[in-house]
Design a protein around this motif. Sequence first.
Motif, short mmCIF file in Angstrom:
data_model
loop_
_atom_site.label_atom_id
_atom_site.label_comp_id
_atom_site.label_asym_id
_atom_site.label_seq_id
_atom_site.Cartn_x
_atom_site.Cartn_y
_atom_site.Cartn_z
N MET A 173 0.66 -1.17 0.05
CA MET A 173 -0.03 0.12 -0.10
C MET A 173 0.77 1.27 -0.05
SD MET A 173 -3.44 1.17 0.66
CE MET A 173 -4.19 -0.09 1.51
N LEU A 233 0.71 5.04 0.37
CA LEU A 233 -0.12 6.45 1.16
C LEU A 233 0.44 7.60 1.10
CD1 LEU A 233 -1.23 4.71 4.36
CD2 LEU A 233 -2.57 4.60 2.45
N LEU A 274 2.19 4.00 11.42
CA LEU A 274 2.27 3.18 10.32
C LEU A 274 3.84 2.48 10.31
CD1 LEU A 274 0.58 5.53 7.95
CD2 LEU A 274 -0.25 3.18 8.46
N HIS A 289 2.72 -1.46 10.83
CA HIS A 289 2.36 -1.69 9.49
C HIS A 289 3.78 -2.08 8.55
CE1 HIS A 289 -1.84 -2.30 10.83
NE2 HIS A 289 -1.94 -1.19 11.07
N ASN A 349 5.11 -1.08 1.46
CA ASN A 349 4.25 -0.23 2.25
C ASN A 349 5.04 1.36 2.33
OD1 ASN A 349 1.87 -1.83 2.66
ND2 ASN A 349 2.76 -2.52 4.45
N ASN A 377 -6.54 1.20 10.30
CA ASN A 377 -6.63 -0.29 9.88
C ASN A 377 -7.66 -0.77 9.21
OD1 ASN A 377 -4.56 -0.70 11.78
ND2 ASN A 377 -5.86 -0.94 13.49
N LEU A 400 -6.48 0.27 5.75
CA LEU A 400 -5.39 -0.72 5.05
C LEU A 400 -5.55 -1.93 4.53
CD1 LEU A 400 -2.54 0.14 7.55
CD2 LEU A 400 -2.79 1.02 5.27
#
Length: 209
Positions: free
Chosen positions: A1, A3, A20, A24, A81, A205, A208
């Motif tokens: 992902m 962002l 993040l 993550h 990510n 969350n 995501l």
Amino acid sequence: MKLLLLGAPGSGKGTLSEYLISKHNFAHVSTGNIFRKVIDENLEYADELKSYILKGLLVPNDLTNKIVKQELGELTKKYTNIVMDGYPRTIEQAEFLKNIFTIDKVIYLNVDSDLLVKRLTGRRMCNKCKKIYNIYFSPPKKDGVCDNDGELLFQRKDDDLSIIQERIQTYNQTTFLLIDYYKDKGNLIEVDGALSTEELHEKINSILR
Ligand SMILES: [Zn+2]
């Protein structure tokens, strides 16, 4: 992902980035940390970059773009990510980024300006243990004194009201245009920046997933 975070100073982008990164496994891309890396590791463009930064000059768009491109090339080999924060800052940079990198979602932390001002002007720090307080939201037990060690709390110079109003105004003039830009592209998600930490994490969350 991939962002992109948008939001005014004090909207909580920094704290969200940390979440993040730690929970993550995101790589964090901001021009501040990229510029530091280029100079520290003496990468390509280091000398050119230093010629601006050491004189306190603004780094021009095209140099910033070249450096961001170089860094994203490296990061995408190692990370799936990536969160961008503080870049792009202008439509011109957003157009450049579009050609080299696909942003999946843009998270706009929307906080009204009264709350921003309170978050920023209310901030107090302890020099000794580095704990951060806010006189409106998380005050110390005793006014002006750290709970942990009794040190006098201080206010950072750039948390002064006039400086903060200037920062918010600069933000309104430039970054705000990006909100419309990404709204038009259809991948902007507006998040209420007044949410509690738990609520914010839950919301993130779900984005995501
Ligand atoms: Zn302390």
